[in-house]
Design an enzyme around this catalytic site. Structure first.
Site, PDB file in Angstrom:
ATOM      1  N   ARG A 434       0.840  -1.209   0.000  1.00  0.00           N
ATOM      2  CA  ARG A 434       0.000   0.000   0.000  1.00  0.00           C
ATOM      3  C   ARG A 434       0.875   1.259   0.000  1.00  0.00           C
ATOM      4  O   ARG A 434       0.522   2.267  -0.612  1.00  0.00           O
ATOM      5  CB  ARG A 434      -0.961   0.004   1.190  1.00  0.00           C
ATOM      6  CG  ARG A 434      -0.288   0.036   2.545  1.00  0.00           C
ATOM      7  CD  ARG A 434      -1.266   0.284   3.680  1.00  0.00           C
ATOM      8  NE  ARG A 434      -0.610   0.199   4.977  1.00  0.00           N
ATOM      9  CZ  ARG A 434      -1.118   0.688   6.095  1.00  0.00           C
ATOM     10  NH1 ARG A 434      -2.285   1.303   6.078  1.00  0.00           N
ATOM     11  NH2 ARG A 434      -0.471   0.555   7.246  1.00  0.00           N
ATOM     12  N   GLU A 488     -18.701   3.932  -0.459  1.00  0.00           N
ATOM     13  CA  GLU A 488     -17.970   3.082  -1.396  1.00  0.00           C
ATOM     14  C   GLU A 488     -18.720   2.866  -2.706  1.00  0.00           C
ATOM     15  O   GLU A 488     -18.129   2.929  -3.787  1.00  0.00           O
ATOM     16  CB  GLU A 488     -17.663   1.714  -0.751  1.00  0.00           C
ATOM     17  CG  GLU A 488     -16.702   1.766   0.408  1.00  0.00           C
ATOM     18  CD  GLU A 488     -17.385   1.991   1.743  1.00  0.00           C
ATOM     19  OE1 GLU A 488     -16.700   1.939   2.781  1.00  0.00           O
ATOM     20  OE2 GLU A 488     -18.621   2.224   1.749  1.00  0.00           O
ATOM     21  N   PHE A 515     -14.249  -4.239   1.620  1.00  0.00           N
ATOM     22  CA  PHE A 515     -15.392  -3.364   1.396  1.00  0.00           C
ATOM     23  C   PHE A 515     -15.738  -3.198  -0.077  1.00  0.00           C
ATOM     24  O   PHE A 515     -16.638  -2.410  -0.418  1.00  0.00           O
ATOM     25  CB  PHE A 515     -15.168  -2.010   2.064  1.00  0.00           C
ATOM     26  CG  PHE A 515     -15.064  -2.105   3.565  1.00  0.00           C
ATOM     27  CD1 PHE A 515     -15.857  -3.005   4.263  1.00  0.00           C
ATOM     28  CD2 PHE A 515     -14.162  -1.333   4.272  1.00  0.00           C
ATOM     29  CE1 PHE A 515     -15.764  -3.122   5.644  1.00  0.00           C
ATOM     30  CE2 PHE A 515     -14.058  -1.442   5.651  1.00  0.00           C
ATOM     31  CZ  PHE A 515     -14.863  -2.336   6.346  1.00  0.00           C
TER      32      PHE A 515
END
Length: 741
Positions: A434, A488, A515
């Site tokens: 990340r 989202e 998610f």
């Protein structure tokens, strides 16, 4: 006269006309710079049920003050407008009737507002559906797509001819059962799942506002177009519409005008059974300007005045609530759920013809209507020619800005952009992918003009902030960090709209990988509509640790590998992360998902940016003759485990090949010879390891191979403990390999 550069830009845009099936004969679009400019009312009876239902409905919901609408004078003959509106209605009725399938009710009710939009308000060039500065229209209530097909047909788009209307919903037609941007030039977005369209429209409007803020000059507003959308009660009920309309109000998208088809009917009956909120007040609270057109059936001047008022409001989006009758003109089915999703039937079609005074054969367009609409071809050509001249002047005075804008319009990436991506060696410090992703994002934002994006309130965890840019906000729309908040689903669909606005827009969006469950519908539409969104999904496994199974993705890798036209990357280190971004940026008709780690990972020997293009490749091998004793296969954080297991086996005298399987989809695209060079068919001893579901790995390891993974939910504990308890270890891989040799 347009400049040579402007001509080149025109030619670059022609590629947008090529359908996803590769045919270049789908539509004829000349280069826009080469186009030359040439220069008593039937009211119909309304079912008494509409009046009764309306009375019941308004007794249950508070009355909302209608914004003032002024009567305006139009040059259009009112009888011709009536005739044109009925032409739209009957093209829809006839197409649905011929197909014995479809949704006639919405086109019959929305024909007046859509006629005024396409015939009197919107600017477009029917012979070049991809002209950059056109107004955009999104039919969010996509089931009513015959409305849009009828409009495109009347406006002169080559993509929807009479034969296309007659082949509505048939195999290979340009008129599918819901709008598809890749099938029908003139359709801006693929809609059908309710709410996706208005979300795409928000993305399109955001794109316009961003470009206008970046490139417009006091003496040349080179970016200046509106986004219009029609949405219905179903779209309003879907949560995604509230997410995106909240953002549209927050961002002040003044060139977004949405028409709410307020017909009070859903599939199960009157909306009073489940939907009695005040939409008007909700949208006012969301920061929208709200106008109510009480007579959407034939109140043409009301509709015109509402649009005029909406355009005068520049600091917020506008919702025009248009009260209509679904199936308007049908004597026995108007204002009924029965007209929503089924053909009227032969008798009711005839009754509707009689009721609306329509004596024509099916699919007939009266000559005066045809003549009236034919002006859009020369007018559209003139609009585009004028814009070309405007761009030529802009390019001469502002060459640097023009070059960036051309890149976004055409999709042509700047020369050498890929050199901005960072590279790594095994001696480079280890890091979470990340964090390595953030290095790539920031490098790309500086090198690629159309690169922008953001996170669903997790930027500090997803590591997605663009450090050289500020936040896109109402007062700073030129900036490139998009703050989506905890939305989202809306985030993904807005990014679809941004990607579909212009080929050179490359939006990314981010959240925790688990998610994606909240945004899967938008991601599926990305894949279907060929919108090259980059999905930056961090915290990709049990490696996130203590947050536990609610936050630990298990089945997600497998599910996206099963989805058509999407690339699922799981990079293992810096080079693979950079390689994934390189491909994601270049694949503009395929969205990419990057699954990235929270935990620190080493920079591995044998990885490279270039090798990622193959999807699967060998990072180490001590065998000869393409016949290792065993092949160990890993992805992401588990590639390190595979490499360490290989060393253990080599110490025991085994020949071992280690393969990174960073992207299955890219590996599938390779030649049989290349696949054989990586996974020789006569080597059946194969072991895969991945901290996720083993579903699907059988096609990689074969019937005699073994897959190490997790086929249960995770748990709350430190990451190291979880890896040990779930058997995602060097020891487990060594034992599995030895059992196969």
């Amino acid at each position: 006269m347009a400049s040579t550069s402007s001509l080149a830009l025109s030619q670059a845009l022609l590629t947008r006309a090529i359908s996803h099936n590769g045919s270049e004969n789908c539509v004829s679009i000349p280069a826009f710079s080469a186009l030359k400019s040439t220069s008593p009312r039937t009211s119909g009876t309304i079912s008494s049920r509409r009046r009764n239902a309306s009375t019941i409905s308004h007794s249950l919901r508070p009355l909302v003050r209608a914004a003032a609408v002024e009567a305006i004078v139009t040059s259009s003959d009112s009888s011709l407008v009536d005739k044109s509106v009925n032409t739209i209605r009957f093209l829809a009725i006839d197409a649905v009737e011929k197909a014995k399938s479809g949704h006639p009710g919405l086109p019959m009710g929305c024909a007046p507002m859509s006629h005024i939009l396409y015939d009197e308000v919107m600017k477009y060039n029917p012979k070049n559906p991809y002209w950059f500065n056109r107004d955009r229209f999104v039919l969010s209530a996509g089931h009513g797509c015959m409305l849009q097909y009828a409009l495109l047909h009347l406006a002169g788009y080559d993509s929807v001819r009479e034969e296309d209307l007659k082949s509505f919903r048939q195999w290979g037609s340009k008129t599918p059962g819901h709008p598809e941007n890749f099938e029908t030039p003139g359709v801006e977005a693929t809609t059908g799942p309710l709410g996706q369209g208005i979300a795409n429209a928000v993305g399109l409007a955001l794109a316009e506002k961003h470009l206008a803020a970046r490139f417009n000059k006091p003496d040349n507003e080179i970016v200046d177009h509106y986004t219009y959308s029609i949405l219905g009660d179903g779209c309003q009920m879907e949560g995604i519409s509230n997410e995106v309309c909240s953002l549209a109000g927050h961002w002040g998208l003044g060139k977004l005008i949405a028409f709410y088809d307020d017909n009070h009917i859903s599939i199960d009956g009157d909306t009073d059974i489940a939907f009695t909120e005040s939409v008007d007040k909700r949208f006012e609270a969301l920061g929208w300007h709200v106008i109510w057109v009480k007579n959407g059936n034939n109140g043409y001047d009301e509709i015109r005045a509402a649009i005029r008022e909406a355009k005068a409001v520049t600091d917020k989006p506008t919702l025009i609530k248009v009260t209509t009758t679904i199936g308007y003109g049908s004597p026995n089915k108007a204002n009924s759920y029965s007209v929503h999703g089924a053909a009227l039937g032969e008798k009711e079609v005839e009754a509707t013809r009689n009721n609306l005074g329509w004596p024509y054969e099916p699919f007939h367009v009266p000559e005066d209507v045809k003549s009236h609409w034919s002006r859009h071809t020369p007018e559209g050509a003139a609009l585009e020619a004028d814009w070309n001249a405007k761009f030529a002047a802009y390019e001469k005075k502002y060459p640097e800005e023009a070059a960036e804008l051309k890149s976004i319009i055409s999709g042509e990436l700047p020369v050498g952009w890929e050199k901005a991506l960072p590279t790594y060696t095994p001696d480079s410090p280890g890091d979470a992918t990340r964090n390595l992703s953030q290095q790539c994002l920031n490098a790309l934002a500086k090198a690629v003009p159309g690169f922008l994006g953001g996170s669903a309130d997790l930027a500090s965890s997803n590591m997605t902030m663009l450090k050289a840019f500020g936040n896109f906000q109402k007062a700073t729309p030129e900036e490139r960090n998009l703050r989506f908040g905890v939305r989202e689903h809306g985030m993904g669909a807005i990014c679809n709209g941004i990607a579909l606005h212009s080929p050179g827009f490359i939006p990314y969006c981010a959240t925790f990988f688990v998610f994606t469950d909240y945004m899967r519908a938008a991601m599926r539409i990305s894949a279907l509509s060929e919108a090259g969104v980059i999905y930056v999904m961090t915290h990709d496994s049990i490696g996130l640790g203590e947050d536990g199974p609610t936050h630990q993705p298990i089945e997600h890798l497998s599910s996206f590998r099963a989805m058509p036209n999407i690339m699922m990357f799981r990079p293992a280190d810096g080079n693979e992360t950079a390689g994934a971004y390189k491909i994601a940026v270049t694949k503009r008709k395929t969205p990419s998902v990057l699954a990235l780690s929270r935990q620190k990972l080493p920079q591995l020997p044998g990885t490279s940016i270039e090798s990622v293009e193959k999807g699967g490749y060998t990072i180490s091998d001590n065998s000869t003759g393409n016949k290792p004793d065993v092949i160990l296969i890993g992805t992401g954080s588990e590639l390190e485990i595979a490499a360490q297991a290989a060393e253990k086996l080599r110490e025991q005298g085994k020949s071992v090949r280690v393969v990174s399987f960073v992207c299955w989809e890219l590996f599938d695209e390779q030649s049989d010879a290349y696949k054989e060079s990586v996974l020789p068919s006569d080597v059946s001893a194969r072991v895969s390891i991945e901290a996720g579901s083993t579903f699907g790995w059988g096609k990689i390891v074969g019937g005699k191979g073994k897959s190490i993974g997790i086929d249960t939910f995770g748990a709350s504990a430190p990451a190291g403990k979880l890896y040990k308890e779930f058997g995602i270890t060097i020891e487990a891989m060594v034992e599995a390999a030895k059992s196969l040799i």
